[in-house]
Scaffold this motif. Structure first.
Motif, PDB file in Angstrom:
ATOM      1  N   MET A   1       0.874  -1.341   0.006  1.00 27.67           N
ATOM      2  CA  MET A   1       0.047  -0.085   0.034  1.00 27.67           C
ATOM      3  C   MET A   1       0.887   1.169  -0.132  1.00 27.67           C
ATOM      4  O   MET A   1       1.621   1.352   0.863  1.00 27.67           O
ATOM      5  CB  MET A   1      -0.876  -0.123   1.079  1.00 27.67           C
ATOM      6  CG  MET A   1      -2.018   1.108   1.386  1.00 27.67           C
ATOM      7  SD  MET A   1      -3.272   0.682   2.586  1.00 27.67           S
ATOM      8  CE  MET A   1      -3.528   2.228   2.907  1.00 27.67           C
ATOM      9  N   SER A   2       0.644   2.117  -0.800  1.00 22.62           N
ATOM     10  CA  SER A   2       1.416   3.322  -0.965  1.00 22.62           C
ATOM     11  C   SER A   2       1.002   4.145   0.116  1.00 22.62           C
ATOM     12  O   SER A   2      -0.058   4.471   0.651  1.00 22.62           O
ATOM     13  CB  SER A   2       1.077   3.979  -2.543  1.00 22.62           C
ATOM     14  OG  SER A   2       1.849   5.235  -2.635  1.00 22.62           O
ATOM     15  N   LYS A   3       2.011   5.105   0.519  1.00 20.64           N
ATOM     16  CA  LYS A   3       1.917   5.846   1.507  1.00 20.64           C
ATOM     17  C   LYS A   3       1.189   7.191   1.090  1.00 20.64           C
ATOM     18  O   LYS A   3       1.352   7.519  -0.032  1.00 20.64           O
ATOM     19  CB  LYS A   3       3.404   6.790   2.107  1.00 20.64           C
ATOM     20  CG  LYS A   3       4.046   5.460   2.678  1.00 20.64           C
ATOM     21  CD  LYS A   3       5.510   5.967   3.226  1.00 20.64           C
ATOM     22  CE  LYS A   3       6.341   4.959   3.702  1.00 20.64           C
ATOM     23  NZ  LYS A   3       7.642   5.531   4.057  1.00 20.64           N
ATOM     24  N   PRO A   4       0.477   8.197   1.906  1.00 22.60           N
ATOM     25  CA  PRO A   4      -0.170   9.331   1.490  1.00 22.60           C
ATOM     26  C   PRO A   4       0.907  10.375   0.964  1.00 22.60           C
ATOM     27  O   PRO A   4       2.162  10.260   1.257  1.00 22.60           O
ATOM     28  CB  PRO A   4      -0.849   9.798   2.877  1.00 22.60           C
ATOM     29  CG  PRO A   4      -0.822   8.550   3.862  1.00 22.60           C
ATOM     30  CD  PRO A   4       0.334   7.697   3.226  1.00 22.60           C
ATOM     31  N   GLU A   5       0.476  11.206   0.241  1.00 22.59           N
ATOM     32  CA  GLU A   5       1.270  12.236  -0.525  1.00 22.59           C
ATOM     33  C   GLU A   5       1.925  12.669   0.557  1.00 22.59           C
ATOM     34  O   GLU A   5       3.176  13.091   0.427  1.00 22.59           O
ATOM     35  CB  GLU A   5       0.481  13.125  -1.344  1.00 22.59           C
ATOM     36  CG  GLU A   5       0.017  12.600  -2.583  1.00 22.59           C
ATOM     37  CD  GLU A   5       1.193  12.455  -3.766  1.00 22.59           C
ATOM     38  OE1 GLU A   5       1.829  13.132  -3.741  1.00 22.59           O
ATOM     39  OE2 GLU A   5       0.840  11.343  -4.452  1.00 22.59           O
ATOM     40  N   HIS A   6       1.362  13.402   1.641  1.00 19.78           N
ATOM     41  CA  HIS A   6       2.234  14.270   2.563  1.00 19.78           C
ATOM     42  C   HIS A   6       3.469  13.688   3.302  1.00 19.78           C
ATOM     43  O   HIS A   6       4.270  14.009   3.557  1.00 19.78           O
ATOM     44  CB  HIS A   6       1.215  14.962   3.710  1.00 19.78           C
ATOM     45  CG  HIS A   6       0.597  13.827   4.491  1.00 19.78           C
ATOM     46  ND1 HIS A   6      -0.452  13.144   4.275  1.00 19.78           N
ATOM     47  CD2 HIS A   6       1.008  13.772   6.002  1.00 19.78           C
ATOM     48  CE1 HIS A   6      -0.641  12.431   5.330  1.00 19.78           C
ATOM     49  NE2 HIS A   6      -0.120  12.771   6.375  1.00 19.78           N
ATOM     50  N   ILE A   7       3.158  12.338   3.529  1.00 20.64           N
ATOM     51  CA  ILE A   7       4.429  11.352   4.100  1.00 20.64           C
ATOM     52  C   ILE A   7       5.278  11.193   3.244  1.00 20.64           C
ATOM     53  O   ILE A   7       6.545  11.493   3.547  1.00 20.64           O
ATOM     54  CB  ILE A   7       3.751  10.058   4.785  1.00 20.64           C
ATOM     55  CG1 ILE A   7       2.475  10.074   5.603  1.00 20.64           C
ATOM     56  CG2 ILE A   7       4.758   8.908   5.131  1.00 20.64           C
ATOM     57  CD1 ILE A   7       3.093  10.974   6.780  1.00 20.64           C
ATOM     58  N   ARG A   8       5.047  10.905   2.011  1.00 20.45           N
ATOM     59  CA  ARG A   8       6.123  10.781   0.744  1.00 20.45           C
ATOM     60  C   ARG A   8       6.807  12.101   0.598  1.00 20.45           C
ATOM     61  O   ARG A   8       8.011  12.069   0.440  1.00 20.45           O
ATOM     62  CB  ARG A   8       5.322  10.260  -0.489  1.00 20.45           C
ATOM     63  CG  ARG A   8       4.851   8.948  -0.364  1.00 20.45           C
ATOM     64  CD  ARG A   8       3.933   8.406  -1.580  1.00 20.45           C
ATOM     65  NE  ARG A   8       4.634   8.494  -2.598  1.00 20.45           N
ATOM     66  CZ  ARG A   8       4.068   8.545  -3.992  1.00 20.45           C
ATOM     67  NH1 ARG A   8       2.876   8.594  -3.936  1.00 20.45           N
ATOM     68  NH2 ARG A   8       4.841   8.587  -4.918  1.00 20.45           N
TER      69      ARG A   8
END
Length: 76
Positions: A1-8
């Motif tokens: 599962m991909s991390k949310p944009e703000h975490i990335r």
């Protein structure tokens, strides 16, 4: 599962060993705007607009190019 944009976004900055102030100098974004992006919130509580994410990613890509090349790799 991909991390949310703000975490990335924050992970990218930390991976490049940049402070928010350094990223602000490279991109022209304010420190408070970078902070909002890394929290995933714009203003008081609204989510960051998808177009803002696109602009932010483009600025970070240009900053990465500059870091790799030792100069601004883009010129008209």
């Amino acid at each position: 599962m991909s991390k949310p944009e703000h975490i990335r976004a924050k992970d990218w900055r930390l991976r490049h060993e940049l402070t928010m102030a350094e990223l602000a100098d490279l991109t022209g974004w304010s420190i408070s705007s970078i902070s909002c992006m890394e929290r995933g919130r714009s203003g008081h509580a609204s989510a960051v607009d998808p177009y803002a994410w696109q602009r932010y990613k483009l600025c970070c890509a240009a900053a990465e190019m500059s870091l790799r090349n030792g100069s601004n790799g883009f010129d008209w």
